[in-house]
Structures are given as structure tokens and as C-alpha cells.
Motif scaffolding. Structure first.
Motif, PDB file in Angstrom:
ATOM      1  N   ILE A 145     -18.242  21.217  -8.289  1.00 50.52           N
ATOM      2  CA  ILE A 145     -19.328  20.463  -8.759  1.00 50.52           C
ATOM      3  C   ILE A 145     -18.664  19.493  -9.990  1.00 50.52           C
ATOM      4  O   ILE A 145     -18.127  20.432 -10.807  1.00 50.52           O
ATOM      5  CB  ILE A 145     -20.539  21.225  -9.088  1.00 50.52           C
ATOM      6  CG1 ILE A 145     -21.280  21.988  -8.060  1.00 50.52           C
ATOM      7  CG2 ILE A 145     -21.731  20.417  -9.841  1.00 50.52           C
ATOM      8  CD1 ILE A 145     -22.287  22.775  -8.204  1.00 50.52           C
ATOM      9  N   ASP A 146     -18.822  18.440 -10.006  1.00 48.40           N
ATOM     10  CA  ASP A 146     -18.754  17.554 -11.106  1.00 48.40           C
ATOM     11  C   ASP A 146     -19.491  17.909 -12.244  1.00 48.40           C
ATOM     12  O   ASP A 146     -20.605  17.675 -12.272  1.00 48.40           O
ATOM     13  CB  ASP A 146     -18.579  16.021 -10.934  1.00 48.40           C
ATOM     14  CG  ASP A 146     -18.154  15.059 -11.975  1.00 48.40           C
ATOM     15  OD1 ASP A 146     -17.907  15.545 -12.997  1.00 48.40           O
ATOM     16  OD2 ASP A 146     -18.238  13.959 -11.555  1.00 48.40           O
ATOM     17  N   LEU A 189     -21.932  14.894 -13.814  1.00 46.84           N
ATOM     18  CA  LEU A 189     -23.008  14.328 -12.925  1.00 46.84           C
ATOM     19  C   LEU A 189     -24.296  14.112 -13.926  1.00 46.84           C
ATOM     20  O   LEU A 189     -24.412  14.934 -14.686  1.00 46.84           O
ATOM     21  CB  LEU A 189     -23.433  15.074 -11.676  1.00 46.84           C
ATOM     22  CG  LEU A 189     -22.431  15.013 -10.669  1.00 46.84           C
ATOM     23  CD1 LEU A 189     -22.741  16.206  -9.499  1.00 46.84           C
ATOM     24  CD2 LEU A 189     -22.378  13.749  -9.845  1.00 46.84           C
ATOM     25  N   ALA A 240     -28.610  14.172 -10.189  1.00 43.85           N
ATOM     26  CA  ALA A 240     -27.633  14.151  -9.215  1.00 43.85           C
ATOM     27  C   ALA A 240     -27.133  15.843  -9.197  1.00 43.85           C
ATOM     28  O   ALA A 240     -26.752  16.458  -8.093  1.00 43.85           O
ATOM     29  CB  ALA A 240     -26.387  13.393  -9.546  1.00 43.85           C
ATOM     30  N   LEU A 241     -26.953  16.361 -10.459  1.00 41.09           N
ATOM     31  CA  LEU A 241     -26.564  17.631 -10.576  1.00 41.09           C
ATOM     32  C   LEU A 241     -27.315  18.653  -9.747  1.00 41.09           C
ATOM     33  O   LEU A 241     -27.180  19.715  -9.353  1.00 41.09           O
ATOM     34  CB  LEU A 241     -26.329  18.069 -11.994  1.00 41.09           C
ATOM     35  CG  LEU A 241     -25.891  19.424 -12.462  1.00 41.09           C
ATOM     36  CD1 LEU A 241     -24.361  19.736 -12.065  1.00 41.09           C
ATOM     37  CD2 LEU A 241     -25.762  19.590 -13.752  1.00 41.09           C
ATOM     38  N   GLU A 245     -27.094  18.639  -6.141  1.00 38.30           N
ATOM     39  CA  GLU A 245     -25.945  19.097  -5.742  1.00 38.30           C
ATOM     40  C   GLU A 245     -26.023  20.774  -5.841  1.00 38.30           C
ATOM     41  O   GLU A 245     -25.434  21.355  -4.942  1.00 38.30           O
ATOM     42  CB  GLU A 245     -24.496  18.498  -6.492  1.00 38.30           C
ATOM     43  CG  GLU A 245     -23.325  19.189  -6.112  1.00 38.30           C
ATOM     44  CD  GLU A 245     -23.055  18.867  -4.725  1.00 38.30           C
ATOM     45  OE1 GLU A 245     -21.991  19.427  -4.102  1.00 38.30           O
ATOM     46  OE2 GLU A 245     -23.556  17.657  -4.192  1.00 38.30           O
ATOM     47  N   ARG A 282     -28.211  22.211  -3.096  1.00 42.12           N
ATOM     48  CA  ARG A 282     -27.496  21.992  -1.671  1.00 42.12           C
ATOM     49  C   ARG A 282     -26.539  23.285  -1.670  1.00 42.12           C
ATOM     50  O   ARG A 282     -26.401  23.831  -0.543  1.00 42.12           O
ATOM     51  CB  ARG A 282     -26.594  20.650  -1.578  1.00 42.12           C
ATOM     52  CG  ARG A 282     -25.966  20.458  -0.491  1.00 42.12           C
ATOM     53  CD  ARG A 282     -24.747  19.469  -0.168  1.00 42.12           C
ATOM     54  NE  ARG A 282     -23.823  19.520  -1.443  1.00 42.12           N
ATOM     55  CZ  ARG A 282     -22.649  20.387  -0.987  1.00 42.12           C
ATOM     56  NH1 ARG A 282     -22.862  21.261   0.005  1.00 42.12           N
ATOM     57  NH2 ARG A 282     -21.728  20.535  -1.959  1.00 42.12           N
ATOM     58  N   VAL A 283     -25.684  23.415  -2.820  1.00 39.09           N
ATOM     59  CA  VAL A 283     -24.984  24.607  -2.897  1.00 39.09           C
ATOM     60  C   VAL A 283     -25.579  25.987  -2.858  1.00 39.09           C
ATOM     61  O   VAL A 283     -25.076  26.725  -1.966  1.00 39.09           O
ATOM     62  CB  VAL A 283     -24.046  24.599  -3.981  1.00 39.09           C
ATOM     63  CG1 VAL A 283     -22.879  25.980  -4.038  1.00 39.09           C
ATOM     64  CG2 VAL A 283     -23.207  23.335  -3.926  1.00 39.09           C
TER      65      VAL A 283
END
Length: 64
Positions: A30-31, A34, A38-39, A42, A45-46
């Protein structure tokens, strides 16, 4: 310092069905830069993939 996220779940129906783990963003790919929306997407989703793996859930969707 690396940012981390802690995933946790428990079942109110099945006693003993629970798990908690902490991961570094880097470990999950994970960036850290973000934006907040967006974070959240993500991490959601994870998290879903992590829960499905813990519960050994498989599924299919059939559209006819």
C-alpha cells in the motif's frame, strides 16, 4: 517510521472465530502517500481478502 494497519474480526455467531494481525503498509504493498479516500478503498480491498483467507471462504457469482 512505517505506517501500519491492524485488521481484526470476530464472529458473534461462532465462538472462537476471530483473528487480529498488524501489517506495515509496505508489507501489503500500500502506497502511504495515497489520499484518504484512495487509502480507504485500498485498505478495504486488502481487508476483505485477509478475512476471506482467514475463514477459507470461496465463492462464485453466476450471471445468467
Amino acid at each position: 517510521m512505517d505506517r501500519t494497519v491492524t485488521f481484526s474480526f470476530s464472529s458473534t455467531k461462532y465462538e472462537g472465530t476471530e483473528a487480529t494481525e498488524t501489517f506495515a503498509f509496505k508489507e501489503l504493498g500500500i502506497d502511504e502517500n495515497l489520499d484518504d479516500e484512495a487509502l480507504k478503498i485500498e485498505i478495504d480491498r486488502v481487508f476483505q481478502a485477509w478475512v476471506w483467507d482467514k475463514l477459507n471462504i470461496s465463492y462464485s457469482i453466476v450471471i445468467g
